[in-house]
Design a protein around this motif. Structure first.
Motif, PDB file in Angstrom:
ATOM      1  N   HIS A 114      23.811  74.531  -7.410  1.00  0.00           N
ATOM      2  CA  HIS A 114      23.615  73.652  -6.254  1.00  0.00           C
ATOM      3  C   HIS A 114      24.931  73.067  -5.749  1.00  0.00           C
ATOM      4  O   HIS A 114      24.967  71.975  -5.185  1.00  0.00           O
ATOM      5  N   GLY A 115      26.029  73.804  -5.971  1.00  0.00           N
ATOM      6  CA  GLY A 115      27.322  73.385  -5.442  1.00  0.00           C
ATOM      7  C   GLY A 115      27.965  72.242  -6.169  1.00  0.00           C
ATOM      8  O   GLY A 115      28.857  71.575  -5.627  1.00  0.00           O
ATOM      9  N   GLU A 116      27.521  71.965  -7.410  1.00  0.00           N
ATOM     10  CA  GLU A 116      28.111  70.901  -8.214  1.00  0.00           C
ATOM     11  C   GLU A 116      28.437  71.413  -9.612  1.00  0.00           C
ATOM     12  O   GLU A 116      27.870  72.409 -10.069  1.00  0.00           O
ATOM     13  N   ALA A 130      29.220  81.422 -11.404  1.00  0.00           N
ATOM     14  CA  ALA A 130      29.163  80.378 -10.379  1.00  0.00           C
ATOM     15  C   ALA A 130      27.802  79.696 -10.359  1.00  0.00           C
ATOM     16  O   ALA A 130      27.704  78.463 -10.286  1.00  0.00           O
ATOM     17  N   GLN A 131      26.729  80.481 -10.446  1.00  0.00           N
ATOM     18  CA  GLN A 131      25.379  79.910 -10.408  1.00  0.00           C
ATOM     19  C   GLN A 131      25.082  79.077 -11.651  1.00  0.00           C
ATOM     20  O   GLN A 131      24.355  78.084 -11.585  1.00  0.00           O
ATOM     21  N   THR A 132      25.667  79.476 -12.794  1.00  0.00           N
ATOM     22  CA  THR A 132      25.398  78.777 -14.047  1.00  0.00           C
ATOM     23  C   THR A 132      26.252  77.524 -14.206  1.00  0.00           C
ATOM     24  O   THR A 132      25.752  76.464 -14.608  1.00  0.00           O
ATOM     25  N   CYS A 133      27.531  77.640 -13.895  1.00  0.00           N
ATOM     26  CA  CYS A 133      28.463  76.523 -14.113  1.00  0.00           C
ATOM     27  C   CYS A 133      28.546  75.574 -12.925  1.00  0.00           C
ATOM     28  O   CYS A 133      28.971  74.426 -13.090  1.00  0.00           O
ATOM     29  N   ALA A 189      31.739  93.462 -11.193  1.00  0.00           N
ATOM     30  CA  ALA A 189      32.643  92.316 -11.116  1.00  0.00           C
ATOM     31  C   ALA A 189      32.047  91.170 -10.297  1.00  0.00           C
ATOM     32  O   ALA A 189      32.051  90.010 -10.731  1.00  0.00           O
ATOM     33  N   ARG A 190      31.565  91.485  -9.102  1.00  0.00           N
ATOM     34  CA  ARG A 190      31.001  90.410  -8.266  1.00  0.00           C
ATOM     35  C   ARG A 190      29.766  89.795  -8.915  1.00  0.00           C
ATOM     36  O   ARG A 190      29.574  88.571  -8.885  1.00  0.00           O
ATOM     37  N   ALA A 191      28.913  90.634  -9.506  1.00  0.00           N
ATOM     38  CA  ALA A 191      27.686  90.129 -10.133  1.00  0.00           C
ATOM     39  C   ALA A 191      28.019  89.173 -11.276  1.00  0.00           C
ATOM     40  O   ALA A 191      27.363  88.138 -11.448  1.00  0.00           O
ATOM     41  N   ALA A 192      29.051  89.500 -12.050  1.00  0.00           N
ATOM     42  CA  ALA A 192      29.446  88.633 -13.165  1.00  0.00           C
ATOM     43  C   ALA A 192      29.946  87.290 -12.648  1.00  0.00           C
ATOM     44  O   ALA A 192      29.603  86.235 -13.199  1.00  0.00           O
ATOM     45  N   LEU A 193      30.753  87.306 -11.586  1.00  0.00           N
ATOM     46  CA  LEU A 193      31.270  86.060 -11.030  1.00  0.00           C
ATOM     47  C   LEU A 193      30.153  85.234 -10.389  1.00  0.00           C
ATOM     48  O   LEU A 193      30.139  84.001 -10.499  1.00  0.00           O
ATOM     49  N   ARG A 194      29.217  85.902  -9.727  1.00  0.00           N
ATOM     50  CA  ARG A 194      28.088  85.175  -9.151  1.00  0.00           C
ATOM     51  C   ARG A 194      27.285  84.470 -10.240  1.00  0.00           C
ATOM     52  O   ARG A 194      26.868  83.325 -10.077  1.00  0.00           O
TER      53      ARG A 194
END
Length: 289
Positions: free
Chosen positions: A214-216, A208-211, A200-205
């Protein structure tokens, strides 16, 4: 950018709207290598309504929405890839690929065209669906959607994904709502348990990293709303700390923008009765004009 505010099977208060007994179907849908969990209910003359939840949520996000809207039509909720009971994407989980799975889910359910109601990341997916298969989208209702600006509260995103205790989760979720008292201990514990599911966490990470690299936000979907091929409604909490409501500035369809006071990033939960009424009236207008 989303959360489940009640364990599976628990029903919340709908803000005074009368609920009818509607049979619920819950099942796994096989789409090649992808497995998608679907929760649907209702029937009626209106076109189906597809509900697309946000980051870290599931079909249960719509407990205060689905049954109310199912009084007049078939209403479909599903777990996005990497969420709930659905399998994760094998490829990078971009908005375009998540929208592709959404379209395949409609195919698997025999739905050629539907109204779409998307929240947060789900709003971005709904816009991507409109971009890729516009003929299949009858209307868009967007709740604090992604894709309309660069800014995103990555402090919330990170804490929401990585929280390992109920206390940590409650602190994270306090950023998502206007009134932190909405997040009780049982809700926080439920969210932590969801993170404990293998993968679960790996999928959300990965999402987050794809969409949100760099925090944008990676996607600019604003051009889709300058001359949309279908009616569009936007609903946003004025106190949203995750995706700022100012991102709606400059969108031409201001007449169909609704800003909710004393409301954070979860308007369909914080102001369920208001959002349900806006969605119902919007769909009625779309089908009777």
């Amino acid at each position: 950018m989303a959360c489940n505010l009640a364990p599976q099977g628990q029903t919340g208060h709908d803000g005074g709207m009368t609920k009818q007994a509607v049979q619920t179907q819950s099942f796994l849908l096989r789409l090649g290598e992808q497995t998608v969990h679907v929760r649907q209910m209702g029937e009626g003359a209106g076109l189906p309504l597809l509900l697309v939840h946000g980051f870290g949520g599931s079909a249960t996000n719509w407990q205060l929405t689905q049954q109310v809207q199912a009084a007049h039509r078939r209403v479909i909720a599903f777990d996005l890839p990497g969420h709930g009971q659905s399998s994760a994407l094998v490829q990078a989980p971009t908005l375009a690929r998540l929208a592709q799975v959404t379209a395949l889910t409609l195919d698997g359910l025999g739905v050629s065209k539907a109204h779409v109601l998307g929240h947060s990341l789900g709003g971005g997916i709904a816009l991507s669906l409109l971009e890729s298969v516009p003929a299949r989208v009858a209307s868009l209702s967007l709740l604090a959607p992604a894709g309309l600006g660069r800014t995103v509260n990555m402090a919330f995103m990170t804490r929401f994904v990585e929280a390992c205790t109920a206390a940590d989760m409650a602190q994270a979720m306090a950023m998502a709502v206007y009134d932190p008292k909405l997040i009780g201990r049982k809700v926080a514990e439920f969210l932590v348990e969801a993170r404990a599911v293998p993968g679960a966490r790996a999928a959300l990470r990965a999402i987050a990293q794809t969409c949100f690299p760099h925090g944008e936000q990676a996607n600019n979907l604003r051009p889709l709303l300058h001359n949309p091929p279908c009616p569009v409604q936007i609903i946003w909490g004025e106190a949203d700390q995750v995706l700022p409501v100012t991102q709606v500035q400059g969108i031409p369809a201001q007449d169909n923008c609704h800003f909710l006071a004393r409301t954070g990033h979860l308007p369909h939960i914080e102001q369920a009765a208001t959002v349900n009424a806006l969605a119902r009236d919007f769909l009625h207008a779309c089908e009777n004009t």
